[in-house]
Each structure stands twice: as C-alpha cells, then as structure tokens.
Design an enzyme around this catalytic site. Structure first.
Site, PDB file in Angstrom:
ATOM      1  N   ILE A 255       0.833  -1.204   0.000  1.00 19.81           N
ATOM      2  CA  ILE A 255       0.000   0.000   0.000  1.00 19.81           C
ATOM      3  C   ILE A 255       0.867   1.253   0.000  1.00 19.81           C
ATOM      4  CG2 ILE A 255      -1.662   1.318   1.388  1.00 19.81           C
ATOM      5  CD1 ILE A 255      -2.890  -1.373   2.255  1.00 19.81           C
TER       6      ILE A 255
ATOM      7  N   ASN B 175       2.349   4.763   7.529  1.00 26.40           N
ATOM      8  CA  ASN B 175       1.827   3.565   6.855  1.00 26.40           C
ATOM      9  C   ASN B 175       2.557   2.284   7.265  1.00 26.40           C
ATOM     10  OD1 ASN B 175       0.658   2.006   4.362  1.00 26.40           O
ATOM     11  ND2 ASN B 175       2.888   1.875   4.146  1.00 26.40           N
TER      12      ASN B 175
ATOM     13  N   SER C  94      -4.757   2.652   9.573  1.00 26.60           N
ATOM     14  CA  SER C  94      -5.325   1.717  10.523  1.00 26.60           C
ATOM     15  C   SER C  94      -5.732   0.458   9.762  1.00 26.60           C
ATOM     16  CB  SER C  94      -6.511   2.370  11.242  1.00 26.60           C
ATOM     17  OG  SER C  94      -7.060   1.487  12.186  1.00 26.60           O
ATOM     18  N   SER C  95      -6.810  -0.177  10.163  1.00 28.26           N
ATOM     19  CA  SER C  95      -7.321  -1.389   9.503  1.00 28.26           C
ATOM     20  C   SER C  95      -8.743  -1.603  10.011  1.00 28.26           C
ATOM     21  CB  SER C  95      -6.451  -2.590   9.895  1.00 28.26           C
ATOM     22  OG  SER C  95      -7.134  -3.792   9.624  1.00 28.26           O
TER      23      SER C  95
ATOM     24  N   TYR D 112      -2.300  -7.276  16.462  1.00 31.66           N
ATOM     25  CA  TYR D 112      -2.537  -6.375  15.332  1.00 31.66           C
ATOM     26  C   TYR D 112      -3.803  -5.559  15.570  1.00 31.66           C
ATOM     27  CZ  TYR D 112      -3.099  -4.980  10.411  1.00 31.66           C
ATOM     28  OH  TYR D 112      -3.234  -4.258   9.249  1.00 31.66           O
TER      29      TYR D 112
ATOM     30  N   LYS E 219      -3.891  -1.406  16.118  1.00 28.63           N
ATOM     31  CA  LYS E 219      -4.620  -0.480  15.244  1.00 28.63           C
ATOM     32  C   LYS E 219      -5.680   0.302  16.041  1.00 28.63           C
ATOM     33  CE  LYS E 219      -2.380  -1.380  11.463  1.00 28.63           C
ATOM     34  NZ  LYS E 219      -1.499  -0.381  10.833  1.00 28.63           N
TER      35      LYS E 219
ATOM     36  N   VAL F  47      -6.308  -5.857   1.205  1.00 33.46           N
ATOM     37  CA  VAL F  47      -5.734  -5.383  -0.061  1.00 33.46           C
ATOM     38  C   VAL F  47      -4.532  -6.300  -0.338  1.00 33.46           C
ATOM     39  CG1 VAL F  47      -4.446  -3.486  -1.135  1.00 33.46           C
ATOM     40  CG2 VAL F  47      -6.377  -2.963   0.390  1.00 33.46           C
TER      41      VAL F  47
HETATM   42  N1  LIG Z   1      -2.717  -5.103   3.038  1.00 35.83           N
HETATM   43  C1  LIG Z   1      -3.822  -5.089   3.738  1.00 35.83           C
HETATM   44  O1  LIG Z   1      -4.735  -5.899   3.497  1.00 35.83           O
HETATM   45  C2  LIG Z   1      -4.034  -4.082   4.827  1.00 35.83           C
HETATM   46  C3  LIG Z   1      -5.314  -3.971   5.364  1.00 35.83           C
HETATM   47  C4  LIG Z   1      -5.527  -3.040   6.377  1.00 35.83           C
HETATM   48  C5  LIG Z   1      -4.493  -2.249   6.815  1.00 35.83           C
HETATM   49  N2  LIG Z   1      -3.246  -2.367   6.258  1.00 35.83           N
HETATM   50  C6  LIG Z   1      -2.196  -1.495   6.792  1.00 35.83           C
HETATM   51  O2  LIG Z   1      -1.592  -0.795   5.708  1.00 35.83           O
HETATM   52  C7  LIG Z   1      -0.210  -0.578   5.992  1.00 35.83           C
HETATM   53  C8  LIG Z   1       0.634  -1.121   4.841  1.00 35.83           C
HETATM   54  O3  LIG Z   1       0.373  -2.510   4.740  1.00 35.83           O
HETATM   55  P1  LIG Z   1       0.924  -3.404   3.529  1.00 35.83           P
HETATM   56  O4  LIG Z   1      -0.027  -4.516   3.384  1.00 35.83           O
HETATM   57  O5  LIG Z   1       1.260  -2.544   2.371  1.00 35.83           O
HETATM   58  O6  LIG Z   1       2.269  -3.961   4.205  1.00 35.83           O
HETATM   59  P2  LIG Z   1       3.562  -4.636   3.545  1.00 35.83           P
HETATM   60  O7  LIG Z   1       3.323  -4.957   2.121  1.00 35.83           O
HETATM   61  O8  LIG Z   1       3.967  -5.726   4.482  1.00 35.83           O
HETATM   62  O9  LIG Z   1       4.655  -3.453   3.602  1.00 35.83           O
HETATM   63  C9  LIG Z   1       5.145  -3.040   4.840  1.00 35.83           C
HETATM   64  C10 LIG Z   1       5.974  -1.795   4.659  1.00 35.83           C
HETATM   65  O10 LIG Z   1       6.398  -1.349   5.964  1.00 35.83           O
HETATM   66  C11 LIG Z   1       7.816  -1.226   5.969  1.00 35.83           C
HETATM   67  N3  LIG Z   1       8.331  -1.577   7.289  1.00 35.83           N
HETATM   68  C12 LIG Z   1       8.159  -2.749   7.954  1.00 35.83           C
HETATM   69  N4  LIG Z   1       8.817  -2.713   9.133  1.00 35.83           N
HETATM   70  C13 LIG Z   1       9.400  -1.491   9.213  1.00 35.83           C
HETATM   71  C14 LIG Z   1      10.217  -0.869  10.178  1.00 35.83           C
HETATM   72  N5  LIG Z   1      10.574  -1.496  11.306  1.00 35.83           N
HETATM   73  N6  LIG Z   1      10.666   0.394   9.931  1.00 35.83           N
HETATM   74  C15 LIG Z   1      10.338   1.018   8.772  1.00 35.83           C
HETATM   75  N7  LIG Z   1       9.549   0.481   7.830  1.00 35.83           N
HETATM   76  C16 LIG Z   1       9.096  -0.764   8.048  1.00 35.83           C
HETATM   77  C17 LIG Z   1       8.309  -2.197   4.907  1.00 35.83           C
HETATM   78  O11 LIG Z   1       9.597  -1.781   4.482  1.00 35.83           O
HETATM   79  P3  LIG Z   1      10.657  -2.830   3.787  1.00 35.83           P
HETATM   80  O12 LIG Z   1      10.143  -3.089   2.390  1.00 35.83           O
HETATM   81  O13 LIG Z   1      11.918  -2.077   3.785  1.00 35.83           O
HETATM   82  O14 LIG Z   1      10.672  -4.076   4.612  1.00 35.83           O
HETATM   83  C18 LIG Z   1       7.233  -2.021   3.842  1.00 35.83           C
HETATM   84  O15 LIG Z   1       7.484  -0.872   3.089  1.00 35.83           O
HETATM   85  C19 LIG Z   1       0.064  -1.269   7.332  1.00 35.83           C
HETATM   86  O16 LIG Z   1      -0.002  -0.321   8.378  1.00 35.83           O
HETATM   87  C20 LIG Z   1      -1.064  -2.266   7.455  1.00 35.83           C
HETATM   88  O17 LIG Z   1      -1.352  -2.584   8.781  1.00 35.83           O
HETATM   89  C21 LIG Z   1      -2.996  -3.279   5.291  1.00 35.83           C
END
Ligand SMILES: NC(=O)c1ccc[n+]([C@@H]2O[C@H](COP(=O)([O-])OP(=O)(O)OC[C@H]3O[C@@H](n4cnc5c(N)ncnc54)[C@H](OP(=O)(O)O)[C@@H]3O)[C@@H](O)[C@H]2O)c1
Length: 265
Positions: free
Chosen positions: A26, A108, A157-158, A171, A175, A204
């Site tokens: 995201i 994020n 959030s989520s 988790y 959130k 997502v």
């Molecule tokens: N995907 C979903 O279905 C969903 C639904 C609801 C909410 N969300 C929320 O949306 C946000 C993004 O989710 P996503 O699904 O895109 O996650 P993701 O694909 O797992 O990506 C996580 C991102 O966070 C970075 N990150 C992880 N640990 C970190 C740290 N210690 N310091 C700095 N950066 C760090 C990662 O960087 P690196 O690449 O360098 O590891 C990556 O850019 C999150 O807050 C998640 O809770 C996601």
C-alpha cells in the site's frame, strides 16, 4: 472566483510528504499517488533488499510530467531512534535543510503477528506495538517541528481495529491504539488547521495480507457489499491523497473505512 488548472490537477504541488513503508504494498501506491498529485515524496523503508524497489519507484515518479522530487530514507521505525534518523537523512539530501517543511506525514509502515492470545509472547507484542504504535508516535513527534499550519497527518489503521478477528489480537489492538492516537492528536494539533485522520482498509493484496489466515480474508471478501472483492492499493491511495489535500480541511479525528462497505460506521 479565481481558479487555476494546477489547483485541480496537482492539488499537492510544492508539498513535501513522508510515507513510511513506501517501498512496497500500500505504501508504494501511496507514494506514487501523492507524487502524481504534485507532492515531493520521501520514501521510508527498512530492509536493504527493498532498496531496488525504492529506486525503481523513484525513477517512475521522476518521469511524471511535473517531475516531483523524491528522497529515500532507510531507518528502522521500530527502534527509539528510527524516526529521528529519517529526519537527519532527509535533511542531508535536501537543498535547504535549515528551512525544512514537512506538510504531510503518512504513518503507513505496519506489521502483524499471527498467534492466539494465550500463546502471544512479549517479543511479538514488542514487534507489533513498537512499529504500529510507538513508531507512528515517534515519527509524528519528529515531524512536528517541521509541520507548517494546515499540516496533514494520516495514519494507516485497519478494519481490524474495530473487529475481534481471532488469532491477530496484537494487530487488532495496535490499530485500535493508533485510532485513539488519531483522535487525541487531532484535538491537540487542530489549532493551526492541521488535521489528523486515519484510513482503515479492508484486505488489499500485499505481503502483509499473505500472512493473514486465509479464512479471515475469505470471510471478509465474501461479505463485502461492493462486488465481493478485495480492495486495491489505488482505492486506498485515493482516500489518503484526498485527506492529504486542501479539500479535506474540515475533516479531522476521523477514521475512514476503505473496505467496500465491509464495515459501516
Ligand atoms: N494489506 C492489507 O490488506 C491491509 C489492510 C488493512 C491495513 N493495512 C495497513 O496498511 C499498511 C501497509 O500494509 P501493507 O499490506 O502494504 O504492508 P507490507 O506490504 O507488508 O509493507 C510493509 C511496509 O512497511 C515497511 N516496514 C516494515 N517494518 C518497518 C520498520 N521497522 N521500519 C520502517 N519500515 C518498516 C516495509 O519496508 P521494507 O520493504 O523495507 O521491509 C514495507 O514498506 C500497514 O499499516 C497495514 O497494517 C494493510
């Protein structure tokens, strides 16, 4: 009434936005959309193996017709010093560090842990809370010094924040804490027109979603009013970028559900 084309096509022109976790998923979509609407973007990531993806995203953004500037900062936001390291690295890359202004912060970066409540460990608690909650707080504190009036803070959030999903209690609770911060920060920072809001996506496709139990994802998908499907990064980014812009000036302390109506409140 005065109008200009850029006001509509590039509502974020001249703004500096920080997107944490902007290397993939995201966050990469958010960085792209903020830049597409005119912002210059600082992409924060942590893993060295994400560097090529960040460089590719920077190249893609720099090829937009209005040529936004990008910066990349590698820092571990789970650590107590990560947020300050982002500011130091950003200052070392910009032309005029003395006059740094950060107009938009998108918290994020996030992580999940899958484990039943009875088995959850302190290490798992720290992994999730140190990034999702403390990391977002420290990043926001670090940005405050540079946040002009009418600043924008957007927390990811989520839908999990308000639903008792089994097996992901850390988790869910992290959130919920972030949504609490959102409301309290909105009250504290609103005096100069700054807004603080949260966007709460449903599922997502991303690396994070791949680790969530399939049964939870299927349950949400099959009961989503809009087309019984997953959301897209673009759909989340459209809401975040609206909150980042001038049109959302009267909206603060809110959580906007980006879930195709899976939650309605
Ligand atoms: N995907 C979903 O279905 C969903 C639904 C609801 C909410 N969300 C929320 O949306 C946000 C993004 O989710 P996503 O699904 O895109 O996650 P993701 O694909 O797992 O990506 C996580 C991102 O966070 C970075 N990150 C992880 N640990 C970190 C740290 N210690 N310091 C700095 N950066 C760090 C990662 O960087 P690196 O690449 O360098 O590891 C990556 O850019 C999150 O807050 C998640 O809770 C996601």
């Amino acid at each position: 009434m005065e109008t200009s084309t850029n006001e509509f096509s590039l509502p974020l022109q001249g703004k500096l936005a920080i997107v944490t976790g902007g290397s993939r998923g995201i966050g990469a979509g958010l960085a792209w959309e903020l830049a597409r609407r005119g912002a210059n973007v600082c992409i924060v990531y942590v893993s060295s193996n994400s560097k090529p993806a960040v460089t590719d995203l920077q190249t893609k953004i720099s090829q937009l017709p209005h040529k936004p500037t990008t910066w990349a900062c590698q820092a571990n936001l789970s650590s107590p010093t990560g947020a300050e390291e982002v500011i130091t690295q950003l200052k070392s890359q910009i032309h005029d560090p003395e006059n740094l202004k950060i107009d938009i912060l998108v918290n994020n970066a996030g992580i999940e842990a899958v484990n039943n409540m009875k088995d959850v460990t302190i290490e798992e608690y720290e992994t999730v809370f140190n990034l999702n909650v403390r990391g977002s707080m420290l990043m926001t504190q670090a940005v405050l010094l540079y946040l002009p009036s009418k600043g924008r803070i957007i927390n990811l959030s989520s839908v999990a924040a308000r639903y008792g999903f089994k097996g992901v209690s850390l988790y869910v609770a992290s959130k919920a804490a972030l949504e609490g911060f959102t409301r309290a920060w909105a009250s504290e920072l609103g005096e100069n027109g700054t807004t603080v809001n949260a966007v709460a996506p449903g599922p997502v496709p991303s690396d994070l979603l791949d680790k969530i139990p399939k049964s939870l994802v299927h349950m949400q998908k099959s009961t989503t009013p809009i087309e019984q499907r997953l959301g897209t990064t673009e759909e989340v980014a459209n809401i975040v970028t609206w909150l980042a812009g001038p049109d959302s000036s009267w909206v603060t302390g809110q959580v906007i559900s980006a879930s195709g109506g899976w939650t309605m409140y």
